[in-house]
Motif scaffolding. Structure first.
Motif, short mmCIF file in Angstrom:
data_model
loop_
_atom_site.label_atom_id
_atom_site.label_comp_id
_atom_site.label_asym_id
_atom_site.label_seq_id
_atom_site.Cartn_x
_atom_site.Cartn_y
_atom_site.Cartn_z
N ALA A 185 0.87 -1.17 0.00
CA ALA A 185 0.00 0.00 0.00
C ALA A 185 0.91 1.22 0.00
O ALA A 185 2.04 1.17 0.50
N LEU A 186 0.45 2.31 -0.57
CA LEU A 186 1.24 3.52 -0.63
C LEU A 186 0.61 4.61 0.21
O LEU A 186 -0.62 4.76 0.24
N ALA A 187 1.43 5.39 0.90
CA ALA A 187 0.96 6.53 1.68
C ALA A 187 0.46 7.60 0.71
O ALA A 187 0.94 7.70 -0.42
N PRO A 188 -0.49 8.44 1.14
CA PRO A 188 -1.04 9.44 0.23
C PRO A 188 -0.14 10.65 0.00
O PRO A 188 -0.50 11.54 -0.76
N ASP A 189 1.01 10.71 0.64
CA ASP A 189 1.91 11.84 0.41
C ASP A 189 3.14 11.37 -0.35
O ASP A 189 3.45 10.19 -0.39
N GLY A 190 3.82 12.27 -0.98
CA GLY A 190 5.00 11.94 -1.76
C GLY A 190 5.56 13.18 -2.42
O GLY A 190 5.09 14.30 -2.19
N LEU A 191 6.56 13.00 -3.22
CA LEU A 191 7.26 14.10 -3.88
C LEU A 191 7.51 13.77 -5.34
O LEU A 191 7.64 12.63 -5.71
N TRP A 192 7.63 14.82 -6.14
CA TRP A 192 8.14 14.72 -7.50
C TRP A 192 9.57 15.23 -7.46
O TRP A 192 9.84 16.31 -6.93
N VAL A 193 10.50 14.48 -8.03
CA VAL A 193 11.91 14.88 -8.06
C VAL A 193 12.42 14.61 -9.48
O VAL A 193 12.07 13.61 -10.09
N ARG A 194 13.26 15.52 -9.98
CA ARG A 194 13.89 15.28 -11.29
C ARG A 194 15.25 15.95 -11.31
O ARG A 194 15.51 16.94 -10.61
N TYR A 195 16.12 15.44 -12.13
CA TYR A 195 17.45 16.00 -12.32
C TYR A 195 17.33 17.32 -13.06
O TYR A 195 16.63 17.42 -14.06
N ASP A 196 18.00 18.37 -12.57
CA ASP A 196 17.90 19.67 -13.23
C ASP A 196 19.19 20.10 -13.90
O ASP A 196 19.28 21.21 -14.42
N GLY A 197 20.21 19.26 -13.85
CA GLY A 197 21.48 19.57 -14.48
C GLY A 197 22.37 20.48 -13.66
O GLY A 197 23.47 20.82 -14.08
N GLU A 198 21.96 20.87 -12.49
CA GLU A 198 22.73 21.80 -11.68
C GLU A 198 23.13 21.21 -10.33
O GLU A 198 23.57 21.94 -9.46
N GLY A 199 22.93 19.93 -10.14
CA GLY A 199 23.40 19.29 -8.93
C GLY A 199 22.39 19.17 -7.81
O GLY A 199 22.52 18.32 -6.95
N ARG A 200 21.38 20.01 -7.79
CA ARG A 200 20.37 19.90 -6.74
C ARG A 200 19.00 19.75 -7.40
O ARG A 200 18.47 20.70 -7.97
N PRO A 201 18.41 18.56 -7.31
CA PRO A 201 17.15 18.35 -8.02
C PRO A 201 16.01 19.14 -7.41
O PRO A 201 15.90 19.24 -6.18
N PRO A 202 15.14 19.73 -8.24
CA PRO A 202 13.96 20.40 -7.70
C PRO A 202 12.99 19.36 -7.15
O PRO A 202 12.90 18.25 -7.66
N VAL A 203 12.28 19.74 -6.12
CA VAL A 203 11.30 18.87 -5.47
C VAL A 203 9.98 19.63 -5.39
O VAL A 203 9.95 20.79 -5.01
N THR A 204 8.90 18.96 -5.78
CA THR A 204 7.57 19.55 -5.65
C THR A 204 6.67 18.56 -4.92
O THR A 204 6.97 17.37 -4.84
#
Length: 135
Positions: A55-74
Motif C-alpha cells: 500500500a502507498l501513503a497518500p503523500d509523496g514528492l516529484w523529483v527530477r534532475y535539473d542539471g545543476e546538482g540539486r534536483p527540484p522537489v515539488t
C-alpha cells in the motif's frame, strides 16, 4: 509466466457503484478491506502467482534532475489525475487473461457496508528478460 503490475487507483470522490471515499468507512470496514487484500495475496502465494505488493501513503514528492546538482522537489505524488495511486501488486501468471481475472477479483474488495468497491485496477505487463543472443 509473465509478470503484471496491478495498480490500485483510489478516487477521493465516488466514481462507481459502492465507491464511498475511504474517509467515510468505519475502522471495521477498513480492517475488512485490508484483510481481503492480505487473504488475496496469501492465496496467490500458495499458487506461486504472487510476487510482491504494498500500500502507498497518500503523500509523496516529484523529483527530477535539473542539471545543476540539486534536483527540484515539488509536492506530489499526484499526476494529472483525480486518482491517487493507493498501492500495487505484482503477479506472475500464465497469461494476460489470468491477470485480468485476478484484477477483476481484486476489484471486488469490500468497502463501505461490506459491499464490493468495484475499484479500477490498472493492469500493466512488466518487461521481461531480453532474449539472449547466442551467436
Amino acid at each position: 509466466m509473465a509478470k503484471y503490475l496491478l495498480l490500485k487507483h483510489y478516487r477521493g470522490a465516488p466514481a462507481a457503484v459502492n465507491d464511498v471515499p475511504m474517509d467515510r468507512w468505519t475502522p471495521e470496514e477498513i480492517s475488512a478491506h485490508v484483510r481481503y487484500m492480505a487473504d488475496f495475496a496469501a492465496r496467490l502465494e500458495g499458487t506461486g502467482e504472487y510476487v510482491d505488493g504494498q500500500a502507498l501513503a497518500p503523500d509523496g514528492l516529484w523529483v527530477r534532475y535539473d542539471g545543476e546538482g540539486r534536483p527540484p522537489v515539488t509536492d506530489g505524488p499526484f499526476a494529472e489525475t483525480k486518482d491517487l495511486i493507493a498501492g500495487w501488486m505484482v503477479i506472475d501468471v500464465d497469461s494476460r487473461e489470468r491477470a485480468v481475472e485476478l484484477a477483476g477479483e481484486l476489484s471486488a474488495a469490500p468497502g463501505k457496508d461490506g459491499k464490493p468497491i468495484h475499484e479500477w485496477l490498472e493492469v500493466r505487463p512488466l518487461y521481461g528478460e531480453p532474449p539472449l543472443i547466442t551467436e
